[in-house]
Design a protein around this motif. Structure first.
Motif, PDB file in Angstrom:
ATOM      1  N   UNK A 149       0.818  -1.214   0.000  1.00  0.00           N
ATOM      2  CA  UNK A 149       0.000   0.000   0.000  1.00  0.00           C
ATOM      3  C   UNK A 149       0.849   1.261   0.000  1.00  0.00           C
ATOM      4  N   UNK A 150       2.055   1.174   0.520  1.00  0.00           N
ATOM      5  CA  UNK A 150       2.950   2.330   0.570  1.00  0.00           C
ATOM      6  C   UNK A 150       4.390   1.833   0.638  1.00  0.00           C
ATOM      7  N   UNK A 151       5.297   2.616   0.047  1.00  0.00           N
ATOM      8  CA  UNK A 151       6.710   2.255  -0.030  1.00  0.00           C
ATOM      9  C   UNK A 151       7.547   3.424   0.462  1.00  0.00           C
ATOM     10  N   UNK A 152       8.568   3.110   1.244  1.00  0.00           N
ATOM     11  CA  UNK A 152       9.523   4.112   1.706  1.00  0.00           C
ATOM     12  C   UNK A 152      10.920   3.704   1.251  1.00  0.00           C
ATOM     13  N   UNK A 153      11.685   4.674   0.765  1.00  0.00           N
ATOM     14  CA  UNK A 153      13.084   4.420   0.391  1.00  0.00           C
ATOM     15  C   UNK A 153      13.953   5.526   0.978  1.00  0.00           C
ATOM     16  N   UNK A 154      15.250   5.302   0.963  1.00  0.00           N
ATOM     17  CA  UNK A 154      16.158   6.397   1.265  1.00  0.00           C
ATOM     18  C   UNK A 154      16.186   7.335   0.054  1.00  0.00           C
ATOM     19  N   UNK A 155      16.977   8.394   0.156  1.00  0.00           N
ATOM     20  CA  UNK A 155      17.109   9.320  -0.971  1.00  0.00           C
ATOM     21  C   UNK A 155      18.240   8.929  -1.917  1.00  0.00           C
ATOM     22  N   UNK A 156      18.904   7.816  -1.640  1.00  0.00           N
ATOM     23  CA  UNK A 156      20.032   7.387  -2.461  1.00  0.00           C
ATOM     24  C   UNK A 156      19.554   6.491  -3.600  1.00  0.00           C
ATOM     25  N   UNK A 157      20.151   6.661  -4.765  1.00  0.00           N
ATOM     26  CA  UNK A 157      19.630   6.044  -5.979  1.00  0.00           C
ATOM     27  C   UNK A 157      19.614   4.524  -5.902  1.00  0.00           C
ATOM     28  N   UNK A 158      20.572   3.906  -5.224  1.00  0.00           N
ATOM     29  CA  UNK A 158      20.610   2.444  -5.183  1.00  0.00           C
ATOM     30  C   UNK A 158      19.400   1.867  -4.445  1.00  0.00           C
ATOM     31  N   UNK A 191       2.314  -7.671  -9.082  1.00  0.00           N
ATOM     32  CA  UNK A 191       1.042  -7.873  -9.786  1.00  0.00           C
ATOM     33  C   UNK A 191      -0.054  -6.897  -9.364  1.00  0.00           C
ATOM     34  N   UNK A 192       0.217  -6.060  -8.371  1.00  0.00           N
ATOM     35  CA  UNK A 192      -0.875  -5.317  -7.750  1.00  0.00           C
ATOM     36  C   UNK A 192      -0.836  -3.813  -7.960  1.00  0.00           C
ATOM     37  N   UNK A 193      -0.026  -3.324  -8.839  1.00  0.00           N
ATOM     38  CA  UNK A 193      -0.031  -1.886  -9.094  1.00  0.00           C
ATOM     39  C   UNK A 193       1.339  -1.358  -9.467  1.00  0.00           C
ATOM     40  N   UNK A 194       1.359  -0.102  -9.903  1.00  0.00           N
ATOM     41  CA  UNK A 194       2.580   0.564 -10.346  1.00  0.00           C
ATOM     42  C   UNK A 194       3.074   1.486  -9.236  1.00  0.00           C
ATOM     43  N   UNK A 195       4.372   1.454  -8.970  1.00  0.00           N
ATOM     44  CA  UNK A 195       4.951   2.335  -7.961  1.00  0.00           C
ATOM     45  C   UNK A 195       5.164   3.725  -8.547  1.00  0.00           C
ATOM     46  N   UNK A 196       4.779   4.741  -7.796  1.00  0.00           N
ATOM     47  CA  UNK A 196       4.914   6.141  -8.238  1.00  0.00           C
ATOM     48  C   UNK A 196       5.635   6.937  -7.162  1.00  0.00           C
ATOM     49  N   UNK A 197       6.749   7.565  -7.528  1.00  0.00           N
ATOM     50  CA  UNK A 197       7.493   8.375  -6.560  1.00  0.00           C
ATOM     51  C   UNK A 197       6.716   9.649  -6.260  1.00  0.00           C
ATOM     52  N   UNK A 216       1.373   3.767   9.310  1.00  0.00           N
ATOM     53  CA  UNK A 216       0.793   3.100   8.133  1.00  0.00           C
ATOM     54  C   UNK A 216       0.429   1.652   8.481  1.00  0.00           C
ATOM     55  N   UNK A 217       1.286   0.983   9.251  1.00  0.00           N
ATOM     56  CA  UNK A 217       0.987  -0.383   9.679  1.00  0.00           C
ATOM     57  C   UNK A 217      -0.246  -0.414  10.582  1.00  0.00           C
ATOM     58  N   UNK A 218      -0.385   0.598  11.417  1.00  0.00           N
ATOM     59  CA  UNK A 218      -1.542   0.659  12.313  1.00  0.00           C
ATOM     60  C   UNK A 218      -2.848   0.817  11.546  1.00  0.00           C
ATOM     61  N   UNK A 219      -2.763   1.363  10.341  1.00  0.00           N
ATOM     62  CA  UNK A 219      -3.939   1.488   9.477  1.00  0.00           C
ATOM     63  C   UNK A 219      -4.224   0.194   8.715  1.00  0.00           C
ATOM     64  N   UNK A 220      -3.401  -0.828   8.950  1.00  0.00           N
ATOM     65  CA  UNK A 220      -3.580  -2.095   8.259  1.00  0.00           C
ATOM     66  C   UNK A 220      -2.923  -2.149   6.897  1.00  0.00           C
ATOM     67  N   UNK A 221      -2.020  -1.213   6.600  1.00  0.00           N
ATOM     68  CA  UNK A 221      -1.375  -1.166   5.295  1.00  0.00           C
ATOM     69  C   UNK A 221      -0.102  -2.006   5.283  1.00  0.00           C
ATOM     70  N   UNK A 222       0.164  -2.625   4.148  1.00  0.00           N
ATOM     71  CA  UNK A 222       1.411  -3.350   3.934  1.00  0.00           C
ATOM     72  C   UNK A 222       2.473  -2.374   3.444  1.00  0.00           C
ATOM     73  N   UNK A 223       3.642  -2.411   4.074  1.00  0.00           N
ATOM     74  CA  UNK A 223       4.682  -1.418   3.816  1.00  0.00           C
ATOM     75  C   UNK A 223       5.968  -2.102   3.334  1.00  0.00           C
ATOM     76  N   UNK A 224       6.546  -1.557   2.266  1.00  0.00           N
ATOM     77  CA  UNK A 224       7.854  -1.978   1.777  1.00  0.00           C
ATOM     78  C   UNK A 224       8.852  -0.870   2.070  1.00  0.00           C
ATOM     79  N   UNK A 225       9.994  -1.222   2.656  1.00  0.00           N
ATOM     80  CA  UNK A 225      11.067  -0.263   2.915  1.00  0.00           C
ATOM     81  C   UNK A 225      12.325  -0.738   2.198  1.00  0.00           C
ATOM     82  N   UNK A 226      12.856   0.111   1.327  1.00  0.00           N
ATOM     83  CA  UNK A 226      14.105  -0.187   0.621  1.00  0.00           C
ATOM     84  C   UNK A 226      15.171   0.766   1.134  1.00  0.00           C
ATOM     85  N   UNK A 227      16.173   0.213   1.810  1.00  0.00           N
ATOM     86  CA  UNK A 227      17.182   1.077   2.420  1.00  0.00           C
ATOM     87  C   UNK A 227      18.545   0.393   2.372  1.00  0.00           C
ATOM     88  N   UNK A 228      19.321   0.478   3.459  1.00  0.00           N
ATOM     89  CA  UNK A 228      20.738   0.133   3.420  1.00  0.00           C
ATOM     90  C   UNK A 228      21.133  -0.772   4.575  1.00  0.00           C
TER      91      UNK A 228
END
Length: 235
Positions: free
Chosen positions: A49-58, A71-77, A167-179
Motif C-alpha cells: 500500500x505504501x513504499x519508503x526508500x532512502x534518498x540514495x539512488x541504489x 502484480x498489484x499496481x505501479x509504484x509512483x514516486x 501506516x501499519x496501524x492502518x492495516x497497510x502493507x509497507x515496503x522499505x528499501x534502504x541500506x
C-alpha cells in the motif's frame, strides 16, 4: 494484520569494488539489478500500500525494480515539494491505481565520513582489521568524521515511529528499501538486540526480511527466499 517488508538494496557498483560508500550516491551494479529483480519475483504476489526508500539512488532503484515485478499496481514516486509535486499530480482516473513511494534522508545509509571512497582492504592495512570491524559493525564507535550506528538510529527510529508504524496501524502493507546500516539500526530496535548481538548482525543485499504487525507489535517471519522463510537474523 499488516506486513512490514525490509529490503537492503542490491549490490552497488562500489559494493562490487569493496569501497566504503555511505552517502555517496552510487547506482546498482548489474548483479545488484538482478538481486532486486529476484526480490521482486519473491514479492510479486504481495500487495503493498505504501513504499519508503532512502534518498540514495541504489535504494530507489531497488524499490522500483522490485515493484516492476509486482502484480498489484505501479509504484509512483511522490515528490513532496516544488514543481515536481505540483506538476506530478494525477488527474485521470485510469492513473490512480498506483502505490506511493516516499523518499526519506532519514533512511539513508550510515555516513562513513572520511572513509567514503576508501577501499575496505586498504583501510584494514592502514587502521588494522579490528578497528575497521568496530567502525563497520559496532553500535557506538564512529568512523573518522562519520556516524556510528547509534547516531544512525537517532534518525531512523524516529522515522520508523512517526511515518512507517502509523501506516501499519492502518492495516497497510509497507515496503522499505534502504541500506545495510540503516536497516541494522531498525532491526536492532525491533528485535531489541544488544550491542554485542548487533556486532554480528549483517543484512544481506536483496533478500526481503518480513515482519507481521499484530497487536501493536512487529513479529518476525524471517527472510523470504526461494526455499521459504529463513528466520536467522544474527550472523
Amino acid at each position: 494484520m499488516a506486513l512490514l517488508v525490509l529490503v537492503r538494496h542490491g549490490e552497488s557498483l562500489w559494493n562490487r569494488l569493496n569501497i566504503f560508500t555511505g552517502w555517496v550516491d552510487i547506482p546498482l551494479s548489474e548483479n545488484g539489478i538482478r538481486e532486486a529483480l529476484k526480490a521482486g519475483d519473491l514479492l510479486k504476489d504481495y500487495k503493498f500500500d505504501v513504499i519508503f526508500t532512502s534518498e540514495l539512488v541504489r535504494a530507489i532503484q531497488t524499490a522500483m525494480l522490485i515493484m516492476s515485478r509486482n502484480k498489484h499496481g505501479v509504484a509512483k514516486i511522490e515528490h513532496e515539494n516544488g514543481k515536481m509535486k505540483e506538476w506530478g499530480t494525477v488527474y485521470g482516473e485510469h492513473g490512480r491505481n498506483y502505490i506511493p513511494v516516499y523518499k526519506a534522508w532519514q533512511l539513508n545509509e550510515r555516513y562513513y565520513g572520511k572513509l567514503q571512497g576508501w577501499n575496505k582492504d586498504y583501510a584494514r592495512k592502514v587502521y588494522g582489521d579490528e578497528q575497521v570491524l568496530l567502525w563497520r559493525r559496532s553500535y557506538d564507535i564512529a568512523p573518522p568524521g562519520g556516524e556510528s550506528l547509534k547516531d544512525t538510529a537517532k534518525r531512523t527510529i524516529p522515522y520508523l515511529k512517526e511515518r512507517i508504524i502509523p501506516e501499519l496501524e492502518k492495516g497497510k502493507n509497507v515496503l522499505v528499501s534502504a541500506h545495510g546500516n540503516s536497516l541494522r539500526s531498525v532491526v536492532m530496535h525491533i528485535e531489541n538486540l544488544t550491542k554485542e548481538e548487533v556486532l554480528r548482525l549483517n543484512i544481506p543485499t536483496g533478500i526481503p526480511l518480513i515482519y507481521e504487525y499484530k497487536n501493536r507489535k512487529l513479529i518476525r517471519k524471517g527472510y523470504l527466499t526461494e526455499r521459504g522463510f529463513i528466520n536467522k537474523l544474527i550472523e
